[in-house]
Design a protein around this motif. Sequence first.
Motif, short mmCIF file in Angstrom:
data_model
loop_
_atom_site.label_atom_id
_atom_site.label_comp_id
_atom_site.label_asym_id
_atom_site.label_seq_id
_atom_site.Cartn_x
_atom_site.Cartn_y
_atom_site.Cartn_z
N GLY A 151 39.14 39.82 28.24
CA GLY A 151 40.39 40.54 28.02
C GLY A 151 41.15 40.92 29.28
N ARG A 152 40.97 40.16 30.36
CA ARG A 152 41.66 40.51 31.60
C ARG A 152 43.19 40.55 31.44
N LEU A 153 43.74 39.58 30.72
CA LEU A 153 45.20 39.56 30.56
C LEU A 153 45.67 40.81 29.82
N GLY A 154 44.92 41.26 28.85
CA GLY A 154 45.29 42.47 28.14
C GLY A 154 45.34 43.68 29.06
N LEU A 155 44.39 43.76 29.98
CA LEU A 155 44.38 44.87 30.94
C LEU A 155 45.56 44.76 31.90
N VAL A 156 45.86 43.56 32.38
CA VAL A 156 47.00 43.37 33.28
C VAL A 156 48.29 43.81 32.61
N LEU A 157 48.50 43.39 31.37
CA LEU A 157 49.71 43.79 30.65
C LEU A 157 49.76 45.30 30.44
N LYS B 214 38.90 36.30 43.85
CA LYS B 214 37.75 36.31 42.94
C LYS B 214 36.88 37.54 43.14
N THR B 215 36.63 37.91 44.39
CA THR B 215 35.79 39.09 44.63
C THR B 215 36.51 40.36 44.20
N ASP B 216 37.81 40.45 44.48
CA ASP B 216 38.58 41.61 44.02
C ASP B 216 38.52 41.72 42.49
N SER B 217 38.58 40.58 41.80
CA SER B 217 38.59 40.59 40.35
C SER B 217 37.26 41.12 39.80
N ILE B 218 36.15 40.77 40.43
CA ILE B 218 34.86 41.30 40.01
C ILE B 218 34.82 42.81 40.19
N GLU B 219 35.40 43.31 41.29
CA GLU B 219 35.45 44.75 41.53
C GLU B 219 36.35 45.44 40.51
N ILE B 220 37.46 44.81 40.14
CA ILE B 220 38.35 45.39 39.14
C ILE B 220 37.67 45.43 37.77
N ARG C 37 46.09 49.95 38.07
CA ARG C 37 47.43 49.41 38.31
C ARG C 37 47.63 49.08 39.79
N GLU C 38 47.22 49.98 40.64
CA GLU C 38 47.37 49.77 42.08
C GLU C 38 46.52 48.61 42.56
N ARG C 39 45.28 48.54 42.10
CA ARG C 39 44.39 47.45 42.53
C ARG C 39 44.90 46.09 42.04
N ILE C 40 45.31 46.02 40.77
CA ILE C 40 45.77 44.75 40.22
C ILE C 40 47.06 44.31 40.89
N ALA C 41 47.95 45.24 41.17
CA ALA C 41 49.23 44.89 41.81
C ALA C 41 49.03 44.34 43.21
N LYS C 42 47.96 44.74 43.88
CA LYS C 42 47.76 44.36 45.27
C LYS C 42 46.83 43.17 45.47
N THR C 43 46.02 42.84 44.44
CA THR C 43 45.03 41.79 44.63
C THR C 43 45.71 40.42 44.73
N PRO C 44 45.23 39.54 45.62
CA PRO C 44 45.85 38.22 45.76
C PRO C 44 45.57 37.33 44.55
N ALA C 45 46.38 36.30 44.41
CA ALA C 45 46.24 35.38 43.28
C ALA C 45 45.26 34.25 43.55
N VAL C 46 45.07 33.91 44.82
CA VAL C 46 44.21 32.78 45.17
C VAL C 46 43.29 33.18 46.32
N LEU D 91 34.62 31.62 35.51
CA LEU D 91 34.78 31.76 34.06
C LEU D 91 36.15 32.31 33.68
N GLN D 92 36.70 33.20 34.51
CA GLN D 92 37.92 33.90 34.14
C GLN D 92 39.02 33.72 35.19
N THR D 93 40.27 33.82 34.75
CA THR D 93 41.41 33.76 35.65
C THR D 93 41.48 35.04 36.47
N PRO D 94 41.68 34.95 37.79
CA PRO D 94 41.74 36.16 38.62
C PRO D 94 42.88 37.08 38.21
N TYR D 95 42.67 38.36 38.41
CA TYR D 95 43.69 39.35 38.05
C TYR D 95 45.01 39.10 38.79
#
Length: 231
Positions: free
Chosen positions: A106-112, A24-30, A10-19, A76-80
């Motif tokens: 399933g990234r969107l499922g995890l975000v929700l 992209k690198t944060d999303s791979i780490e998540i 939750r903390e990582r996704i809330a803080k990661t940038p959108a663009v 391939l996937q939309t960033p978190y």
Amino acid sequence: MPHPRLAVLRERIAKTPAVGVSAKTDSIEIDALAGLRCQSVEQQLWEAKKHLRALGVSGPATPVAEAWVGLPLPALQTPYGELADLVRAIGTKPGQLWVDLGAGYGRLGLVLAVLAPDTRFVGYELLPERALEAQRMLDNLGLTEATVHTQDLSAPRFTPVAADVYFLYEFGSRAHMEKTLADLREHARLRPITVAARGDLCRSLIDRDHPWLTCATPPRHGERVSIYSSR
């Protein structure tokens, strides 16, 4: 008890940038933090695609040859961060059902699940390898209100489940997108729906040919995603 890793996610996704590159690198780490083995699955899919090419086999009968296999994971996937912004922009309500049409891992499922845990999620993904890996991740984190199914959205007898919000990425051809939009229009006859469309093709199709999504409420256009409402 919620899985202890969810608080960190939750903390990582809330803080990661959108663009940007860091999005992209944060999303791979998540992905890795969530326990996803995307790179391993994509490598298996790539080897299968090369084998089919060597045999001279391709086309609709072989989805592995057509489902964006070979793209780098960041493409391939939309960033978190972008998905988190989308969830905030649309807003959520308890019990609300979100559907991802082309769910990948399933990234969107995890975000929700971490930002709005009182919502529900259904994802549809063409390739069983991706869908199974997404479901394995969701199950391991104890996210019982999120599921990812293997499904060809273009199948003539298939219609997505009735939901409140649909996330529509460019999962296939123009004809496939039109078929899915026609399916969503049938749901919209019975209940208001929101459609978040990502990509130039699906947004141009909606803007040009689907006034049921553009006339009742003015669309909200962003750089990458547009948000449409049927009422």
